[in-house]
Scaffold this motif. Sequence first.
Motif, PDB file in Angstrom:
ATOM      1  N   ALA A  80      98.390 103.715  16.277  1.00  7.48           N
ATOM      2  CA  ALA A  80      98.916 103.924  17.549  1.00  7.48           C
ATOM      3  C   ALA A  80      97.790 103.800  18.749  1.00  7.48           C
ATOM      4  O   ALA A  80      98.048 104.062  19.962  1.00  7.48           O
ATOM      5  N   LEU A  81      96.535 103.155  18.480  1.00  8.94           N
ATOM      6  CA  LEU A  81      95.602 103.004  19.240  1.00  8.94           C
ATOM      7  C   LEU A  81      95.855 101.813  20.272  1.00  8.94           C
ATOM      8  O   LEU A  81      96.407 101.072  19.972  1.00  8.94           O
ATOM      9  N   PRO A  82      95.693 102.246  21.680  1.00  6.66           N
ATOM     10  CA  PRO A  82      95.798 101.199  22.540  1.00  6.66           C
ATOM     11  C   PRO A  82      94.844 100.015  22.432  1.00  6.66           C
ATOM     12  O   PRO A  82      93.839 100.104  21.692  1.00  6.66           O
ATOM     13  N   PRO A  83      95.280  98.972  22.906  1.00  4.68           N
ATOM     14  CA  PRO A  83      94.343  97.563  22.694  1.00  4.68           C
ATOM     15  C   PRO A  83      92.839  97.621  22.761  1.00  4.68           C
ATOM     16  O   PRO A  83      92.172  97.334  21.921  1.00  4.68           O
ATOM     17  N   HIS A  84      92.626  98.382  23.956  1.00  2.00           N
ATOM     18  CA  HIS A  84      90.996  98.388  24.039  1.00  2.00           C
ATOM     19  C   HIS A  84      90.421  99.101  22.914  1.00  2.00           C
ATOM     20  O   HIS A  84      89.440  98.795  22.494  1.00  2.00           O
ATOM     21  N   LEU A  85      90.985 100.214  22.575  1.00  2.00           N
ATOM     22  CA  LEU A  85      90.237 101.001  21.192  1.00  2.00           C
ATOM     23  C   LEU A  85      90.462 100.466  20.199  1.00  2.00           C
ATOM     24  O   LEU A  85      89.641 100.557  19.252  1.00  2.00           O
ATOM     25  N   ALA A  86      91.663  99.699  19.907  1.00  2.00           N
ATOM     26  CA  ALA A  86      91.961  99.047  18.706  1.00  2.00           C
ATOM     27  C   ALA A  86      90.792  97.937  18.417  1.00  2.00           C
ATOM     28  O   ALA A  86      90.601  97.573  17.421  1.00  2.00           O
ATOM     29  N   ARG A  87      90.583  97.000  19.639  1.00  2.00           N
ATOM     30  CA  ARG A  87      89.662  96.083  19.358  1.00  2.00           C
ATOM     31  C   ARG A  87      88.188  96.893  19.184  1.00  2.00           C
ATOM     32  O   ARG A  87      87.358  96.146  18.458  1.00  2.00           O
ATOM     33  N   LEU A  88      87.781  98.005  19.667  1.00  2.00           N
ATOM     34  CA  LEU A  88      86.634  98.386  19.393  1.00  2.00           C
ATOM     35  C   LEU A  88      86.604  98.577  17.879  1.00  2.00           C
ATOM     36  O   LEU A  88      85.588  98.678  17.084  1.00  2.00           O
ATOM     37  N   LYS A  89      87.659  99.455  17.253  1.00  2.00           N
ATOM     38  CA  LYS A  89      87.730  99.868  15.791  1.00  2.00           C
ATOM     39  C   LYS A  89      87.479  98.333  15.036  1.00  2.00           C
ATOM     40  O   LYS A  89      86.933  98.473  14.040  1.00  2.00           O
ATOM     41  N   ASN A  90      88.273  97.267  15.236  1.00  2.00           N
ATOM     42  CA  ASN A  90      88.384  96.133  14.498  1.00  2.00           C
ATOM     43  C   ASN A  90      86.793  95.632  14.611  1.00  2.00           C
ATOM     44  O   ASN A  90      86.271  95.165  13.691  1.00  2.00           O
ATOM     45  N   GLU A  91      86.269  95.666  15.769  1.00  2.00           N
ATOM     46  CA  GLU A  91      84.870  95.035  15.711  1.00  2.00           C
ATOM     47  C   GLU A  91      84.055  95.968  15.019  1.00  2.00           C
ATOM     48  O   GLU A  91      83.169  95.493  14.236  1.00  2.00           O
ATOM     49  N   GLY A  92      84.094  97.277  14.997  1.00  7.05           N
ATOM     50  CA  GLY A  92      83.388  98.252  13.930  1.00  7.05           C
ATOM     51  C   GLY A  92      83.559  97.807  12.705  1.00  7.05           C
ATOM     52  O   GLY A  92      82.514  97.801  12.014  1.00  7.05           O
ATOM     53  N   ASN A  93      84.960  97.498  12.283  1.00  6.80           N
ATOM     54  CA  ASN A  93      84.932  97.032  10.866  1.00  6.80           C
ATOM     55  C   ASN A  93      84.436  95.768  10.410  1.00  6.80           C
ATOM     56  O   ASN A  93      83.728  95.825   9.304  1.00  6.80           O
ATOM     57  N   HIS A  94      84.421  94.899  11.461  1.00 12.29           N
ATOM     58  CA  HIS A  94      83.844  93.612  11.097  1.00 12.29           C
ATOM     59  C   HIS A  94      82.266  93.953  10.996  1.00 12.29           C
ATOM     60  O   HIS A  94      81.424  93.277  10.037  1.00 12.29           O
ATOM     61  N   LEU A  95      81.730  94.581  11.815  1.00 13.89           N
ATOM     62  CA  LEU A  95      80.101  94.853  11.915  1.00 13.89           C
ATOM     63  C   LEU A  95      79.694  95.408  10.505  1.00 13.89           C
ATOM     64  O   LEU A  95      78.785  95.080   9.863  1.00 13.89           O
ATOM     65  N   PHE A  96      80.647  96.546  10.027  1.00 14.64           N
ATOM     66  CA  PHE A  96      80.340  97.075   8.877  1.00 14.64           C
ATOM     67  C   PHE A  96      80.551  96.165   7.654  1.00 14.64           C
ATOM     68  O   PHE A  96      79.635  96.291   6.711  1.00 14.64           O
TER      69      PHE A  96
END
Length: 410
Positions: A80-96
């Motif tokens: 349910a995250l809005p796009p700008h927060l989903a983007r932060l989460k997805n980038e965090g996943n990628h970095l991890f």
Amino acid sequence: MGNAQEKPPGGGGGAASADQATAGSGTRSGGGSSGGKPHMAPQKGAVNGTQRENSPAGGQEKKEDSPAVDTSYLDAPAGALPPHLARLKNEGNHLFKHGQFGDALEKYTQAIEGCAEAGIDSPEDLCILYSNRAACYLKEGNSTDCIQDCNKALELQPYSLKPLLRRAMAYESLERYRKAYVDYKTVLQLDTGIQAAHDSIHRSAEHKNPNTGNFSRFMCWLTKMLIEQDGPEWRQKLPEIPVVPLSVQLQHREKPISIEQAQARAARAAQEEARRKEAHFTLLKQEGNSLVKKGHFQEALEKYSECLAIKPDECALHTNRAICLLKLNRFEEARQDCDSALQLEPNNKKAFYRRALAFKGLQDYLSASSDLQEVLRLDPNVREAEQELEVVTGLLRQSLMDNTVHTPRV
């Protein structure tokens, strides 16, 4: 991210799954909501932002464009995250996923703070973000902050599997074995097959107990630590182990696994099978060697044959089995094993020597002499080869004389 918190079924986008690397993922970003906009390469022929022609007369070397970087994963939906927060989460996943735990931690923190600022009330998504940040803290050795984030995740989503696992690992690293034991036992209620727990437990325990290969053995080790710490009455000193409601247990057991989980399980099963085969192979080889020393060549031959069924390309097995075949006067088979060994290792002295003995048994003294000379060429100090060459030379001479005597004159 293999061990980022998963989203429950229907939540969407909880697991960290990244397809391609992203430009600039190794640098920490500020608080922008874009999650780190990829750097755009200047246009062909541009120098310091000014367009310039790539004229051969001007001496400017023509540079090819950099390959495009796929960052589409950043725009994948995340619950349910809005796009700008989903983007932060997805980038965090990628970095991890790429081992950049500090940078991933920043992205998750920005996403958590962004949820608070935007007034987003989505327990599932916040649970995942706290659990993922806890994983970063755990990777960086910050067990205290890991526990705090896991507590927050579990307040939002009680009995969530990964926060429980990560908190248990953090407790264990701090040698708070009672609390670790309680969390691990709670995990067992959620995942009786230990599939989700296995990887985390194996990584956590391996440095303390090299023999740990599965969750059950790890729990035995943890119990031993508790006995050493609290004595025979250790169970009475444990905090109460919560009873996971049956509805929650069923929800976890019926939850479909992700592609990453399925791949991890398949890889783990393959590793276990490889370890099992390696252990069986080592035992068979040791038994074969022991039987040779005892003079039980038929039984040793069978052991080496079983070994070769597992590892047909191990040269020593062919030369070892050749010994048994020579002792059993099966010279042609011994020669074949030595041929196989020499295909694998063309300069193997033992293979040449034992093939010479096989040729001798087959009364092919010329070939035997040739192999023995090859042994001495490779190592002039092999006394056995010198002695055997004298014997074979005598047999060859006698064979030639016998052939001469029995050959009628024309």
